[in-house]
Scaffold this motif. Structure first.
Motif, PDB file in Angstrom:
ATOM      1  N   TYR A   1      -6.621   2.001  -5.633  1.00 30.19           N
ATOM      2  CA  TYR A   1      -7.232   0.720  -5.262  1.00 30.19           C
ATOM      3  C   TYR A   1      -6.784  -0.393  -6.202  1.00 30.19           C
ATOM      4  O   TYR A   1      -6.363  -1.478  -5.773  1.00 30.19           O
ATOM      5  CB  TYR A   1      -8.760   0.829  -5.310  1.00 30.19           C
ATOM      6  CG  TYR A   1      -9.388   1.610  -4.170  1.00 30.19           C
ATOM      7  CD1 TYR A   1      -8.646   2.042  -3.068  1.00 30.19           C
ATOM      8  CD2 TYR A   1     -10.748   1.917  -4.181  1.00 30.19           C
ATOM      9  CE1 TYR A   1      -9.227   2.753  -2.042  1.00 30.19           C
ATOM     10  CE2 TYR A   1     -11.347   2.624  -3.148  1.00 30.19           C
ATOM     11  CZ  TYR A   1     -10.581   3.045  -2.090  1.00 30.19           C
ATOM     12  OH  TYR A   1     -11.169   3.738  -1.058  1.00 30.19           O
TER      13      TYR A   1
ATOM     14  N   ARG B   1       0.834  -1.208   0.000  1.00 32.84           N
ATOM     15  CA  ARG B   1       0.000   0.000   0.000  1.00 32.84           C
ATOM     16  C   ARG B   1       0.866   1.253   0.000  1.00 32.84           C
ATOM     17  O   ARG B   1       0.595   2.209  -0.732  1.00 32.84           O
ATOM     18  CB  ARG B   1      -0.914  -0.017   1.226  1.00 32.84           C
ATOM     19  CG  ARG B   1      -1.809   1.196   1.334  1.00 32.84           C
ATOM     20  CD  ARG B   1      -2.762   1.078   2.499  1.00 32.84           C
ATOM     21  NE  ARG B   1      -3.524   2.307   2.678  1.00 32.84           N
ATOM     22  CZ  ARG B   1      -4.463   2.467   3.601  1.00 32.84           C
ATOM     23  NH1 ARG B   1      -4.771   1.468   4.407  1.00 32.84           N
ATOM     24  NH2 ARG B   1      -5.102   3.608   3.722  1.00 32.84           N
TER      25      ARG B   1
ATOM     26  N   ALA C   1      -3.189  -9.808   1.061  1.00 32.66           N
ATOM     27  CA  ALA C   1      -4.388  -9.734   0.239  1.00 32.66           C
ATOM     28  C   ALA C   1      -5.585 -10.124   1.088  1.00 32.66           C
ATOM     29  O   ALA C   1      -5.512 -11.069   1.875  1.00 32.66           O
ATOM     30  CB  ALA C   1      -4.254 -10.666  -0.960  1.00 32.66           C
ATOM     31  N   ASP C   2      -6.690  -9.400   0.936  1.00 37.25           N
ATOM     32  CA  ASP C   2      -7.873  -9.692   1.751  1.00 37.25           C
ATOM     33  C   ASP C   2      -8.387 -11.104   1.503  1.00 37.25           C
ATOM     34  O   ASP C   2      -8.874 -11.761   2.422  1.00 37.25           O
ATOM     35  CB  ASP C   2      -8.975  -8.671   1.468  1.00 37.25           C
ATOM     36  CG  ASP C   2      -8.612  -7.298   2.002  1.00 37.25           C
ATOM     37  OD1 ASP C   2      -7.975  -7.231   3.069  1.00 37.25           O
ATOM     38  OD2 ASP C   2      -8.947  -6.291   1.349  1.00 37.25           O
TER      39      ASP C   2
ATOM     40  N   TYR D   1      -0.714  -7.375  -5.818  1.00 32.93           N
ATOM     41  CA  TYR D   1      -1.024  -8.691  -5.253  1.00 32.93           C
ATOM     42  C   TYR D   1      -1.102  -9.741  -6.361  1.00 32.93           C
ATOM     43  O   TYR D   1      -0.633 -10.877  -6.200  1.00 32.93           O
ATOM     44  CB  TYR D   1      -2.355  -8.659  -4.501  1.00 32.93           C
ATOM     45  CG  TYR D   1      -2.313  -7.907  -3.188  1.00 32.93           C
ATOM     46  CD1 TYR D   1      -1.281  -8.092  -2.281  1.00 32.93           C
ATOM     47  CD2 TYR D   1      -3.336  -7.020  -2.840  1.00 32.93           C
ATOM     48  CE1 TYR D   1      -1.254  -7.402  -1.078  1.00 32.93           C
ATOM     49  CE2 TYR D   1      -3.319  -6.327  -1.639  1.00 32.93           C
ATOM     50  CZ  TYR D   1      -2.277  -6.523  -0.772  1.00 32.93           C
ATOM     51  OH  TYR D   1      -2.242  -5.848   0.419  1.00 32.93           O
TER      52      TYR D   1
ATOM     53  N   GLU E   1      -9.818  -7.587  -3.103  1.00 35.28           N
ATOM     54  CA  GLU E   1      -9.399  -6.457  -2.274  1.00 35.28           C
ATOM     55  C   GLU E   1     -10.666  -5.768  -1.788  1.00 35.28           C
ATOM     56  O   GLU E   1     -11.511  -5.346  -2.586  1.00 35.28           O
ATOM     57  CB  GLU E   1      -8.529  -5.488  -3.071  1.00 35.28           C
ATOM     58  CG  GLU E   1      -8.075  -4.270  -2.291  1.00 35.28           C
ATOM     59  CD  GLU E   1      -7.096  -4.585  -1.165  1.00 35.28           C
ATOM     60  OE1 GLU E   1      -6.880  -3.709  -0.305  1.00 35.28           O
ATOM     61  OE2 GLU E   1      -6.555  -5.706  -1.126  1.00 35.28           O
TER      62      GLU E   1
ATOM     63  N   LEU F   1     -12.350  -5.966  -6.968  1.00 35.20           N
ATOM     64  CA  LEU F   1     -12.440  -4.890  -5.998  1.00 35.20           C
ATOM     65  C   LEU F   1     -13.851  -4.910  -5.421  1.00 35.20           C
ATOM     66  O   LEU F   1     -14.837  -4.745  -6.144  1.00 35.20           O
ATOM     67  CB  LEU F   1     -12.160  -3.538  -6.660  1.00 35.20           C
ATOM     68  CG  LEU F   1     -12.279  -2.305  -5.762  1.00 35.20           C
ATOM     69  CD1 LEU F   1     -11.263  -2.357  -4.632  1.00 35.20           C
ATOM     70  CD2 LEU F   1     -12.084  -1.028  -6.582  1.00 35.20           C
TER      71      LEU F   1
ATOM     72  N   LYS G   1     -12.495  -2.690   0.226  1.00 37.13           N
ATOM     73  CA  LYS G   1     -12.342  -1.315   0.672  1.00 37.13           C
ATOM     74  C   LYS G   1     -13.640  -0.851   1.314  1.00 37.13           C
ATOM     75  O   LYS G   1     -14.731  -1.166   0.829  1.00 37.13           O
ATOM     76  CB  LYS G   1     -12.001  -0.390  -0.508  1.00 37.13           C
ATOM     77  CG  LYS G   1     -10.666  -0.701  -1.178  1.00 37.13           C
ATOM     78  CD  LYS G   1      -9.490  -0.468  -0.239  1.00 37.13           C
ATOM     79  CE  LYS G   1      -8.153  -0.703  -0.938  1.00 37.13           C
ATOM     80  NZ  LYS G   1      -7.016  -0.555  -0.004  1.00 37.13           N
TER      81      LYS G   1
ATOM     82  N   GLN H   1      -3.039  -1.418  -5.972  1.00 36.61           N
ATOM     83  CA  GLN H   1      -2.707  -2.311  -4.861  1.00 36.61           C
ATOM     84  C   GLN H   1      -3.029  -3.765  -5.213  1.00 36.61           C
ATOM     85  O   GLN H   1      -2.200  -4.671  -5.015  1.00 36.61           O
ATOM     86  CB  GLN H   1      -3.491  -1.870  -3.617  1.00 36.61           C
ATOM     87  CG  GLN H   1      -3.001  -2.486  -2.333  1.00 36.61           C
ATOM     88  CD  GLN H   1      -3.671  -1.869  -1.112  1.00 36.61           C
ATOM     89  OE1 GLN H   1      -4.162  -0.737  -1.160  1.00 36.61           O
ATOM     90  NE2 GLN H   1      -3.706  -2.606  -0.022  1.00 36.61           N
ATOM     91  N   VAL H   2      -4.224  -4.006  -5.755  1.00 31.57           N
ATOM     92  CA  VAL H   2      -4.616  -5.385  -6.045  1.00 31.57           C
ATOM     93  C   VAL H   2      -3.837  -5.943  -7.242  1.00 31.57           C
ATOM     94  O   VAL H   2      -3.587  -7.148  -7.330  1.00 31.57           O
ATOM     95  CB  VAL H   2      -6.150  -5.482  -6.239  1.00 31.57           C
ATOM     96  CG1 VAL H   2      -6.596  -4.886  -7.555  1.00 31.57           C
ATOM     97  CG2 VAL H   2      -6.627  -6.913  -6.105  1.00 31.57           C
TER      98      VAL H   2
END
Length: 795
Positions: free
Chosen positions: A104, A8, A71-72, A111, A85, A129, A87, A107-108
């Protein structure tokens, strides 16, 4: 050891561009966001894995870096993979800026690249996302499919853009470590206890523990904690130090310690963070971001400004930030935060780590073992933390807001009045319950859910309403009330068994307070964001109490240093013949005045008298002046700015030719953080054991700890009061040459309940049975004590 760089952090630094659009005040807290993440993650399929750690080693300029993040969610299958990801924000998805979308997705996409690296057999990856709008609970999902080559190119371009900054960081780090290797302790010798404390701090960092330290005045605790921590930095045990304090004066002491080491060759980037409302330029006040020249185009000027600052400055204080912010026309507060990413030592207030509303998201969104915390004057954190995690809101401002909105007959004004009346009705329903029960105050263990629900909807409305308004008195008043409601809702998200709700009906107005009785779990969670911490103060007794209330009882070690000064340099006198309980105050007044007179007339000099309240202070001061009209006095006022405080202290001059007696409030601005060395102060009297005034909120704290550990009175009243006593008494002996008398005017001090709390250097305390004995003891002390040396200095 490779340097870690968060994904991030990398993406935001490289891809951010354009204006500085300050984040709209969101109702979302870190804990609420985490709950939303868990809620969404738990609804996924069985082959979905949450919080997947991904990393990649990158070598540049002969230096290794680990690009990493979590990663989520990741879902692997035969056809490929999906990375999610999540948010969360209050804004509608369609209102997000183009640059926010870029950040956004950036970032993904990183990953995605790292997942390809970990699973080279993958053919493609689907990036998803998932955007959760907190105010409406609306979920928006968007997906994009990428091939290996696309994401590899994106990552390479990203790193190439960041390469200058990676190289700069590597060069700075190399210079830092080289300068630390042979860095000497900045004084010719260690004081008593200093070397032991420095060793304990170093070991704590190596072992990634938490250390609670009581280091009495004169130990030199700032340099004794900073020096070994900087040595650990130079050995790559940690990557970044946070020196957290409660007061500006303590931050200056930390800055001075860095200056001392810099004179011996230390090359280290340090920064002192200043609160937003203090450092913003005057011409920025009340200017919307879209018209503020320091914010418009901020990110287009940020990197040149950073390059200029980092190549020319090491010790980055407020004045340095302001100098370069003006030079490059960037907002000084945001510039200081962006600069901190490149600093080894960050000196700042407690709230940047602990406050759930203003903590530094760029550092404390996730755990990071590269961070280590040095927390000074940590006894202050107990009450500060309760304040941070408590919030109150009232219906009192609503009437004025409705009146201000009346002259404007626009639709927006009508809508505002409608929403305000909804909030008022919610308060009225609660007030009616109190009125029906014939009470003006009530406590409850449950959160005020219905009021919170109303305020959430009100905040959603006002958030949009504010964007449409021009500057006016109504706008200012609504914004102030909106911030109160917003804070109340955010704290409501944290409500658990450590909270109580207090309802107070004052006339026609109701105040609802979410009161945090025990913030220890929240503090523990914040401290867990780093590798460890050293929490220290001159007064931290009893240690197990502070370990308990500051979230460290189960996972910390304690260390208590002796005073470096000869104990017999001060007389600790406990009067057995004075009672200061509320009902005995009038009766004991003559004995108190006579005792103070005995103290201040035995030797010409400067004295401080501490009393537990301003009202009691004025009572004793008036009586003292009537009995001693020839003795000069000075009094702490109710509200004193910096200039007034300094003027008060400036009257305590060295080598005085007449006696000066200062009257101060125990636990107030002169109880700690002032340094009257030598004969600028030769006596301190403390009237009463300093118990906080009995009030409903402190009683709630008492009841909470009575239930939890059976020590309610001690935790709520006795120990906070005794800490104020120890802090005030600590104003006396500030160097190895100082001598003086501490007079404790309350017979309770002689009981085991209190003597067990006396620090080791008070072991020679004497109990005094009568006024004649007090006079003789004081005279004897001064006869046996050498006259103070006029040139009193300490290393």
């Amino acid at each position: 050891m490779a340097t870690k760089i968060g994904i991030r952090q990398l993406v935001e630094f490289v891809l951010r561009k354009g204006d500085l659009n300050e984040v709209k005040n969101s109702q979302n807290t870190a804990l609420a966001g985490a709950r939303i993440h868990r809620q969404l993650q738990s609804s996924r399929s069985a082959d979905y894995e949450s919080e997947v750690y991904l990393k990649k080693l990158v070598t540049m300029n002969d230096t290794d870096y680990i690009i990493s993040g979590r990663a989520d969610g990741v879902q692997l299958n035969d056809d490929g993979a999906l990375i999610e990801e999540i948010k969360t924000s209050d804004q509608a998805f369609e209102d997000l800026t183009e640059n926010t979308h870029d950040l956004y997705w950036g970032q993904v996409k990183v990953y995605g690249h790292l997942l390809f690296e970990a699973h080279p057999d993958l053919k493609q990856v689907t990036l998803q996302l998932t955007y959760f709008q907190v105010s409406t609970e609306k979920i928006t999902k968007t997906q994009k499919v990428f091939q290996l080559a696309e994401l590899a190119t994106f990552f390479t371009d990203l790193i190439k853009e960041y390469e200058y900054w990676l190289t700069l960081r590597a060069d700075l780090r190399q210079a830092r470590n080289a300068s630390i290797k042979d860095l000497p302790f900045p004084f010719p010798s260690y004081r008593t206890g200093q070397r032991e404390l420095a060793v304990a701090v170093y070991k704590t960092i190596r072992l990634q523990k938490r250390l609670f330290v009581e280091a009495p005045t004169g130990t030199g605790k700032t340099i004794s904690t900073l020096f070994p921590a900087i040595k650990a930095l130079g050995e790559d045990e940690i990557e970044r130090l946070f020196y957290l304090t409660a007061k500006q004066s303590t931050r200056h002491v930390a800055e001075e310690a860095v200056t001392l080491m810099s004179a011996d060759g230390l090359s280290l980037k340090s920064i002192t963070l200043t609160a937003k409302d203090q450092i913003r330029f005057p011409e920025e006040q009340d200017v919307p971001p879209e018209e503020n020249p320091f914010m418009v185009g901020y990110y287009d000027r940020l990197k040149p400004a950073l390059k200029d600052l980092l190549t020319h400055e090491d010790q980055i204080t407020r004045s340095v930030i302001e100098k370069y912010a003006r030079k490059h026309t960037v907002d000084p507060f945001e510039f200081s935060l962006d600069t901190s990413l490149f600093c080894d030592l960050i000196i700042c207030d407690y709230n940047y780590l602990f406050d759930p509303l203003v903590y530094l998201q760029r550092f404390f969104s996730d755990d990071d073992d590269d961070n280590f915390f040095l927390i000074d004057e940590v006894h202050n954190l107990v009450s500060r933390a309760r304040d941070m995690y408590s919030a109150a809101v009232s219906d009192a401002p609503i009437g004025n807001l409705l009146q201000l909105a009346q002259p404007d007959k626009s639709q927006a004004s009508d809508d505002l009045q409608r929403e305000l009346k909804k909030v008022r009705r919610s308060f009225t329903r609660i007030s009616k319950i109190l009125i029906d029960d014939h009470v003006t105050e009530q406590m409850q263990a449950m959160p005020p859910d219905k009021l919170l629900g109303t305020l959430r909807k009100f905040n959603d409305f006002v958030s949009d309403w504010l964007q449409q308004q021009k500057p006016s008195a109504l706008l200012d008043a609504v914004r102030d009330y909106f911030f109160d409601c917003l804070t109340f809702v955010k704290i409501g998200d944290l409500y658990d068994g450590s909270y109580q709700t207090r309802l107070v009906l004052d006339g026609h107005h109701l105040t609802v307070k979410e009161l945090c009785l025990d913030p220890s779990d929240f503090l523990d969670r914040s401290l867990s964001l780093g590798a460890g911490a050293v929490l220290f103060s001159a007064t931290l007794s009893p240690m197990d109490y502070y370990q308990d209330v500051l979230g460290g009882q189960a996972n910390s070690i304690a260390y208590q240093l002796p005073s470096p000064f000869p104990p017999k340099h001060q007389a600790i006198l406990v009067t057995q013949y004075v009672q200061t309980t509320y009902h005995e105050r009038a009766h004991s007044e003559p004995a108190i005045i006579a005792s103070l007179q005995a103290l201040v007339t035995a030797k010409t000099g400067n004295y401080l008298i501490f009393l537990p309240s301003y009202g009691y202070l004025m009572q004793i001061k008036t009586a003292f002046e009537a009995a001693n009209p020839d003795i000069q006095t000075v009094t702490q006022e109710n509200a004193m700015d910096g200039a007034a405080r300094q003027a008060f202290l400036d009257q305590f001059q060295a080598d005085p030719d007449q006696t000066l007696v200062g009257f101060c409030v125990l636990g107030g601005i002169f109880s700690e953080g002032i340094d009257l060395r030598g004969d600028r102060l030769i006596g301190v009297a403390i009237v009463s054991v300093g118990l906080p005034g009995i009030n409903p909120e402190t009683n709630l704290i008492r009841d909470y700890y009575d239930h939890n550990n059976g020590q309610g009175f001690a935790y709520a009243y006795q120990l906070p009061g005794m800490n104020n006593v120890l802090q005030a008494a600590g104003r006396l002996i500030r160097s190895s040459h100082d001598t003086g008398i501490i007079l404790l005017l309350d017979q309770r001090f002689a009981s085991r309940r209190y003597t067990d709390l006396f620090p080791p250097h008070w072991r020679y305390f004497q109990t005094i049975q009568s006024l004649p004995q007090l006079t003789a003891t004081i005279d004897n002390f001064w006869q046996q004590t050498e006259a103070p040396n006029e040139n009193k200095t300490d290393a």
